[in-house]
Design an enzyme around this catalytic site. Structure first.
Site, short mmCIF file in Angstrom:
data_model
loop_
_atom_site.label_atom_id
_atom_site.label_comp_id
_atom_site.label_asym_id
_atom_site.label_seq_id
_atom_site.Cartn_x
_atom_site.Cartn_y
_atom_site.Cartn_z
N GLU A 278 0.82 -1.21 0.00
CA GLU A 278 0.00 0.00 0.00
C GLU A 278 0.87 1.27 0.00
O GLU A 278 0.45 2.32 -0.46
CB GLU A 278 -0.94 -0.01 1.22
N HIS A 299 5.72 -27.60 0.08
CA HIS A 299 4.95 -28.69 -0.54
C HIS A 299 3.91 -28.14 -1.50
O HIS A 299 2.99 -28.86 -1.90
CB HIS A 299 4.30 -29.54 0.56
N LYS A 413 -13.90 1.25 -4.20
CA LYS A 413 -14.94 1.70 -3.26
C LYS A 413 -16.02 2.47 -4.01
O LYS A 413 -17.21 2.28 -3.77
CB LYS A 413 -14.33 2.60 -2.17
O1 PA5 Z 1 -3.10 1.74 6.22
C1 PA5 Z 1 -4.14 2.34 5.94
O2 PA5 Z 1 -4.19 3.57 5.90
C2 PA5 Z 1 -5.42 1.59 5.65
O3 PA5 Z 1 -5.18 0.22 5.57
C3 PA5 Z 1 -6.43 1.86 6.74
O4 PA5 Z 1 -5.89 1.53 7.98
C4 PA5 Z 1 -7.72 1.05 6.53
O5 PA5 Z 1 -8.27 1.36 5.28
C5 PA5 Z 1 -8.73 1.33 7.63
O6 PA5 Z 1 -9.05 2.69 7.68
P1 PA5 Z 1 -9.79 3.30 8.92
O7 PA5 Z 1 -8.90 3.23 10.11
O8 PA5 Z 1 -10.08 4.72 8.52
O9 PA5 Z 1 -11.06 2.51 9.14
#
Ligand code: PA5
Length: 425
Positions: A278, A299, A413
């Site tokens: 990410e 395996h 989304k």
């Molecule tokens: O690392 C990140 O920014 C994302 O993975 C968020 O943690 C995830 O989308 C959850 O977001 P939120 O804490 O706003 O629910």
């Protein structure tokens, strides 16, 4: 503590060529002058963390341990993976701790959600809902269900005292709900993104509830921070690791495979995949982070790693001392032919599997890096988390990428909200 052995493609000359860049980027992280610099709060958090909040977290965690049988931790992505992977790594997959921890809010799976809800019926549980934005759909749906069940079972007043929320200090739907309902609330600081938040209340509250020594976790992170920011590249394992990643990416090895030899560490690989995937996967650049758990996956994927398209390199996390061990017993008939291992520890066998596989993969042309950890305790895990976060910032900046945003995750989304009929989509 941690020791790094880099793969055989790397040498002193290659590292030397990166020295200036590494020095410049390390300064950028410290000065908070690079892209996404308003999200660099994590870099100093191990020393700047909110001391008063941590005292409250430990006190509330003790209350949870003393008064509930189950804690449901409700979050997704960075608001979930750190606590989950630390918990599994430290307490194992068959923990007999008196407080059961269940994770929810990380999926739309009707099977999983319905099964957990059925399991919780009639049980004495508390909830830790974690969301920085307070609007993440997976988490919000699960929390709505959990809150309804809890209120039905114990009444609104008691439910209020069994709900602990971690969210932004000022804004977001969850913060508004906390203000209205008076839930105990902890802060995910505005300058720390989810995947860099394991040392904040996002990680420390559920981990303290599980009996984890969060002070030792932070101490490991403090030590890592001081080692990494102050040492030049030639003595800096974290930045050597980041340089190696950059070099692999530019030399036709686009896949990094994280490898562990402990099933209870497989969630660490999930955390790593999120952290690097990410943070770096933008502008059609970056390594693809993959993972495997050996010897199980020897395996299955083992065949591909040995003989398939030569696109990957491995980063193996090897723990020298397991917490638990077991000896292989004698058998009079020895029909399975295992008496040659009689009296040997399973850790010995696991270690030989590691050594044999390392040699096989290296001989087969797969570059293998090894990170040796003394043991899997809070201190070492804290060190490891910080090591990877700082390495991630370093290697993303080497690619000229902002490590702290995630514009790509919004696309699905929008489509999903449109299909669900959400207003405005
Ligand atoms: O690392 C990140 O920014 C994302 O993975 C968020 O943690 C995830 O989308 C959850 O977001 P939120 O804490 O706003 O629910």
């Amino acid at each position: 503590m941690l020791d790094l052995r880099l793969n055989k493609m790397m040498n002193e000359d290659i590292l030397k060529g990166y020295e200036k860049d590494v020095e410049r980027i390390n300064k950028m992280i410290d000065d908070r002058s690079g892209a996404g610099n308003d999200y660099l709060g994590w870099a100093d958090w191990p020393v700047n963390y909110d001391k008063e909040e941590l005292v409250r977290i430990k006190k509330d965690a003790q209350y949870v341990r003393d008064n509930f049988d189950i804690l449901v931790v409700c979050g997704i992505g960075g608001s979930y993976l750190g606590a989950r992977c630390a918990l599994e790594a430290l307490n194992g997959l068959k923990s007999d701790d008196k407080l059961e921890i269940i994770f929810m809010g990380q999926t739309f799976s009707p099977n999983y959600v319905a099964q957990v809800m059925n399991y919780l019926k009639g049980k004495n549980f508390a909830i830790n809902v974690i969301s920085k934005s307070g609007t993440t759909t997976e988490t919000s749906i699960s929390f709505r269900l959990l809150k309804e069940l809890l209120e039905k079972q114990v009444g609104k007043e008691k439910a209020r005292r069994a709900i602990y929320a971690t969210t932004d200090k000022e804004k977001g739907a969850l913060k508004t709900l906390c203000n209205n309902e008076g839930y105990a609330t902890y802060v995910l600081p505005s300058d720390i993104g989810g995947r860099y938040s394991v040392f904040t209340a996002v990680g420390t509250f559920p981990l303290a509830c599980a009996g984890v020594d969060v002070d030792a976790l932070l101490k490991g992170a403090q030590e890592a921070r001081s080692d990494i920011r102050n040492k030049s590249l030639k003595d800096n394992d974290c930045y050597k690791y980041a340089v190696m990643r950059d070099y692999m990416y530019r030399h036709n090895k686009p896949v990094e495979m994280y490898v562990t030899y402990e099933p209870q560490m497989s969630q660490i690989s999930e955390w790593l995949k999120q952290l690097f995937g990410e943070s770096e996967g933008k502008e059609h650049k970056a390594l693809f982070p993959a993972s495997a758990t050996f010897s199980t996956d020897l395996h299955s994927l083992g065949q591909y790693i040995q003989d398939g398209t030569p696109l990957l390199f491995e980063t193996i996390i090897n723990v020298k001392e397991p917490k638990l061990d077991i000896k292989i017993p004698h058998d009079n008939d020895d029909l399975d032919g295992l008496n040659y291992l009689e009296g040997k520890d399973l850790a010995f066998v696991n270690q030989k599997a590691f050594e044999g596989t390392l040699k096989a993969h290296e001989d087969g042309g797969v570059p293998c890096n090894v990170i040796y950890l003394d043991k899997l305790d809070e201190y070492n895990l804290g060190y490891l988390f910080y090591f990877f976060m700082r390495a991630c910032a370093m290697s993303a900046y080497m690619l000229d990428i902002n490590p702290f945003n995630q514009p790509g995750v919004e696309v699905y989304k929008k489509n999903m909200f449109h299909l669900l009929g959400k207003k405005g989509y």
